[in-house]
Design an enzyme around this catalytic site. Structure first.
Site, mmCIF file in Angstrom:
data_model
loop_
_atom_site.group_PDB
_atom_site.id
_atom_site.type_symbol
_atom_site.label_atom_id
_atom_site.label_comp_id
_atom_site.label_asym_id
_atom_site.label_seq_id
_atom_site.Cartn_x
_atom_site.Cartn_y
_atom_site.Cartn_z
ATOM 1 N N LYS A 175 0.848 -1.195 0.000
ATOM 2 C CA LYS A 175 0.000 0.000 0.000
ATOM 3 C C LYS A 175 0.884 1.245 0.000
ATOM 4 O O LYS A 175 1.325 1.721 1.041
ATOM 5 C CB LYS A 175 -0.940 0.038 1.210
ATOM 6 C CG LYS A 175 -2.048 1.051 0.998
ATOM 7 C CD LYS A 175 -2.472 1.783 2.249
ATOM 8 C CE LYS A 175 -1.547 2.811 2.733
ATOM 9 N NZ LYS A 175 -1.297 3.979 1.867
ATOM 10 N N CYS A 197 13.685 11.090 6.478
ATOM 11 C CA CYS A 197 13.527 10.810 7.914
ATOM 12 C C CYS A 197 14.822 11.043 8.671
ATOM 13 O O CYS A 197 14.803 11.464 9.818
ATOM 14 C CB CYS A 197 13.051 9.370 8.103
ATOM 15 S SG CYS A 197 14.119 8.166 7.291
ATOM 16 N N GLU A 251 9.860 17.509 14.185
ATOM 17 C CA GLU A 251 10.409 17.052 12.903
ATOM 18 C C GLU A 251 9.953 18.049 11.832
ATOM 19 O O GLU A 251 8.746 18.276 11.676
ATOM 20 C CB GLU A 251 9.894 15.646 12.565
ATOM 21 C CG GLU A 251 10.464 15.142 11.256
ATOM 22 C CD GLU A 251 9.958 13.749 10.857
ATOM 23 O OE1 GLU A 251 8.768 13.468 11.048
ATOM 24 O OE2 GLU A 251 10.770 12.966 10.338
HETATM 25 P P1 NAD Z 1 2.326 9.283 6.979
HETATM 26 O O1 NAD Z 1 2.473 8.620 8.293
HETATM 27 O O2 NAD Z 1 1.347 10.375 6.852
HETATM 28 O O3 NAD Z 1 1.953 8.211 5.850
HETATM 29 C C1 NAD Z 1 2.707 7.023 5.670
HETATM 30 C C2 NAD Z 1 1.832 5.971 5.030
HETATM 31 O O4 NAD Z 1 0.787 5.624 5.935
HETATM 32 C C3 NAD Z 1 1.135 6.407 3.742
HETATM 33 O O5 NAD Z 1 1.083 5.328 2.854
HETATM 34 C C4 NAD Z 1 -0.267 6.754 4.218
HETATM 35 O O6 NAD Z 1 -1.231 6.649 3.202
HETATM 36 C C5 NAD Z 1 -0.479 5.677 5.263
HETATM 37 N N1 NAD Z 1 -1.495 5.960 6.271
HETATM 38 C C6 NAD Z 1 -2.002 7.147 6.658
HETATM 39 N N2 NAD Z 1 -2.907 6.961 7.645
HETATM 40 C C7 NAD Z 1 -2.966 5.637 7.887
HETATM 41 C C8 NAD Z 1 -3.698 4.830 8.810
HETATM 42 N N3 NAD Z 1 -4.554 5.352 9.686
HETATM 43 N N4 NAD Z 1 -3.495 3.489 8.788
HETATM 44 C C9 NAD Z 1 -2.607 2.924 7.943
HETATM 45 N N5 NAD Z 1 -1.902 3.647 7.035
HETATM 46 C C10 NAD Z 1 -2.070 4.984 7.016
HETATM 47 O O7 NAD Z 1 3.810 9.770 6.609
HETATM 48 P P2 NAD Z 1 4.263 10.619 5.346
HETATM 49 O O8 NAD Z 1 3.862 12.033 5.563
HETATM 50 O O9 NAD Z 1 3.842 9.936 4.107
HETATM 51 O O10 NAD Z 1 5.851 10.472 5.431
HETATM 52 C C11 NAD Z 1 6.647 11.304 6.182
HETATM 53 C C12 NAD Z 1 6.990 10.658 7.515
HETATM 54 O O11 NAD Z 1 7.586 9.385 7.298
HETATM 55 C C13 NAD Z 1 8.014 11.451 8.290
HETATM 56 O O12 NAD Z 1 7.645 11.484 9.645
HETATM 57 C C14 NAD Z 1 9.294 10.659 8.093
HETATM 58 O O13 NAD Z 1 10.252 10.854 9.091
HETATM 59 C C15 NAD Z 1 8.785 9.265 8.047
HETATM 60 N N6 NAD Z 1 9.739 8.377 7.362
HETATM 61 C C16 NAD Z 1 10.434 7.464 8.115
HETATM 62 C C17 NAD Z 1 11.397 6.644 7.507
HETATM 63 C C18 NAD Z 1 12.190 5.634 8.311
HETATM 64 O O14 NAD Z 1 12.786 4.722 7.729
HETATM 65 N N7 NAD Z 1 12.234 5.748 9.633
HETATM 66 C C19 NAD Z 1 11.618 6.748 6.125
HETATM 67 C C20 NAD Z 1 10.892 7.697 5.403
HETATM 68 C C21 NAD Z 1 9.951 8.487 6.030
#
Ligand code: NAD
Length: 500
Positions: A192, A301, A395
């Site tokens: 997803k 991240c 962040e």
């Molecule tokens: P997000 O948490 O908004 O979304 C991530 C994913 O979760 C997307 O596919 C989104 O559609 C899905 N999602 C949203 N709500 C959900 C729910 N209730 N249940 C299940 N899935 C759901 O994050 P983002 O804005 O897309 O990405 C940025 C964030 O990701 C930042 O905080 C960044 O630090 C983090 N990140 C972490 C890493 C790592 O390896 N630690 C790598 C890249 C990004």
């Protein structure tokens, strides 16, 4: 379908893995492309052009596709490891061959410059090779047995169906780092991706693995937001979730998965410090700091989110960093001399600007940047940042370098550790011994001496402490721990005898 569809832009080259766009547009993937009940436009952040339209999965569609993945799993896990390895290597070759077209898609769909797209492809190819190499490693242990007639073994077995949820910043790589090892270990995968980047984060992987020979149902695709995500997390046949994204959503995913007693790997947000000590090579530290904060507009991240600089050199460091930041060209990332492309969407842009302006109101000094034109945010340097300011403790996920002053090494460590996150950290110093001593005191899952904080290698364990995750790690020997579970297996040639 949105009105913006009239604004459709054709990619420079319609071929490659993503060619024949009409065959996958508006679809989900269950082994073949099936038309979805709802769709979403993929909008290029740099121009606002519509690049494509992808399907958005409803809860019912998610459950149907999970059932397909569950049905495909037994025969996939029974396939020969050497055949799975060959398939993963074929996928790596196909991605290499498609590099030029994939680079353009990544640049246009994520708003990244060419260097970002090339890094992402190389790292995804490495993940495939690494996953293939897992399959020549031992699969367990032969245990000591009290009965000489019986074998006792601990073996790693696949989990079953794994749900993979990914964000928009590095959609190909962050999907591949779960999909490739999960498939290698004999699981089937329901992917997803974030709906903003579901082409390189989803469609591309399905086309790639299909061309490499993956049987139907082994990798499936359900683009969508929270509805599709939660349906995947709660689907009874899904045994594990790997989630990469924000800490807030990760907490929700963890709660839902925990309630259903599912394994869950959470790779979450960060606020990573770089400590700049008074004996460092200042030019090298400034280059590292600029790259760590501004690469891919800071939407990483592990971005260098706090520059903690010794008081004796902080003036010179801020001056040089400001000079470098002000010289970086901002604009359409498809132009070769542009270093800073657009942010992904206006919500992210508003968030970055809110953090910058409120930190300035609280006393931070704006050295350069602090403004934006649409989604194009100028690289920003903030000096005199203290822990109470949002630029220190939130962040940012934008091209912002907050600089804080450290009185001495202990103070630098205390500042670095005063964050709820613990993803990455870096130390700039002329003394390896001093760097190692400090590294041992830093609360971070990844620490780099004389480097910045953004590092990712298929052969190294990636993950964070604190609010940056739940202890899971991707990459290296940890992949087998994550994507399989232990089974104790005993066997004897003769039936065992019992007292009654
Ligand atoms: P997000 O948490 O908004 O979304 C991530 C994913 O979760 C997307 O596919 C989104 O559609 C899905 N999602 C949203 N709500 C959900 C729910 N209730 N249940 C299940 N899935 C759901 O994050 P983002 O804005 O897309 O990405 C940025 C964030 O990701 C930042 O905080 C960044 O630090 C983090 N990140 C972490 C890493 C790592 O390896 N630690 C790598 C890249 C990004």
């Amino acid at each position: 379908m949105s009105a913006a569809a009239d604004n459709r832009s054709t990619l420079p080259d319609g071929g490659g893995l993503l060619g024949n766009q009409t065959s996958w547009e508006g679809c989900l993937y269950d082994g073949s492309w099936r038309v979805a009940a709802a769709t979403v436009d993929i909008v290029e952040p740099a121009t606002g052009a519509v690049l494509a339209r992808v399907g958005v999965a409803s809860s019912e569609e998610v459950n149907e596709i999970v059932a397909t993945a569950a049905a495909a799993q037994p025969s996939w896990s029974a396939s020969r490891p050497c055949d799975r390895a060959a398939l993963l290597r074929r996928a790596a070759s196909l991605l290499e061959e498609d590099r030029a077209a994939t680079v353009r898609w990544i640049m246009r769909e994520t708003g990244g410059v060419e260097a970002k797209a090339l890094f992402e492809i190389e790292a995804a190819i490495d993940e495939l090779h690494h996953a293939a190499a897992m399959l020549i490693e031992p699969e367990g242990h032969l245990l000591s047995s009290p009965d000489p007639g019986r074998l006792s073994m601990a073996v790693r077995v696949p989990l079953g169906v794994i749900g993979v949820i990914t964000p928009w910043n590095f959609p190909l790589l962050l999907a591949m780092r779960s999909v490739a090892p999960a498939l290698a270990c004999g699981n089937t995968v329901v992917l997803k991706p974030d709906p903003q980047t579901a082409v390189v984060g989803g469609v591309l992987l399905c086309r790639l693995f299909k061309d490499a020979g993956l049987p139907p149902g082994v990798l499936t695709l359900i683009p969508g937001g929270a509805v599709a995500g939660e349906a995947l997390v709660t689907a009874p046949q899904v045994r594990m979730i790997t989630f990469t994204g924000s800490t807030a959503v990760g907490r929700r995913v963890g709660e839902l998965a925990g309630r259903a007693l599912k394994k869950v790997a959470l790779e979450l947000g960060g606020n990573s410090p770089m400590l700049v000590l008074d004996d460092c090579d200042l030019d090298a530290a400034v280059c590292a700091g600029a790259f760590g904060s501004f690469f891919h507009q800071g939407q990483i991240c592990m971005a260098t989110s706090r520059h903690i600089v010794h008081k004796q050199i902080v003036g010179a460091y801020v001056e040089a960093l400001t000079h470098k930041a002000a010289a970086l060209r901002v604009g359409d990332p498809t132009h070769p001399d542009v270093a800073i492309g657009p942010l992904i969407n206006s919500k992210q842009c508003d968030r970055v600007h809110r953090i910058v302006t409120s930190s300035i109101r609280q006393g931070a000094t704006l050295c350069t940047g602090g403004m934006h034109d649409g989604l194009y945010y100028r690289p920003t340097v903030l000096a005199n940042v203290v822990p109470s300011m949002p630029a220190f403790h939130e962040e940012i996920f934008g091209p912002v370098a907050p600089v804080s002053v450290a009185e001495n090494d202990d103070h630098a460590v205390a500042l670095a550790n005063s964050s709820e996150y613990g993803l990455a950290a870096a130390v700039q110093t002329g003394s390896l011994d001093r760097g190692l001593r400090i590294a041992k005191q830093l609360r971070a899952g990844m620490v780099h001496i004389n480097d910045q904080t953004v590092n990712d290698l298929a052969q190294s364990p990636m993950g964070g402490l604190g609010q940056s995750g739940n202890g899971s790690r991707f990459g290296s020997f940890t992949n087998r721990d994550e994507f399989t579970e232990w089974q104790w297996l005993t066997a004897g040639a003769l039936p065992k005898r019992f007292p009654f």
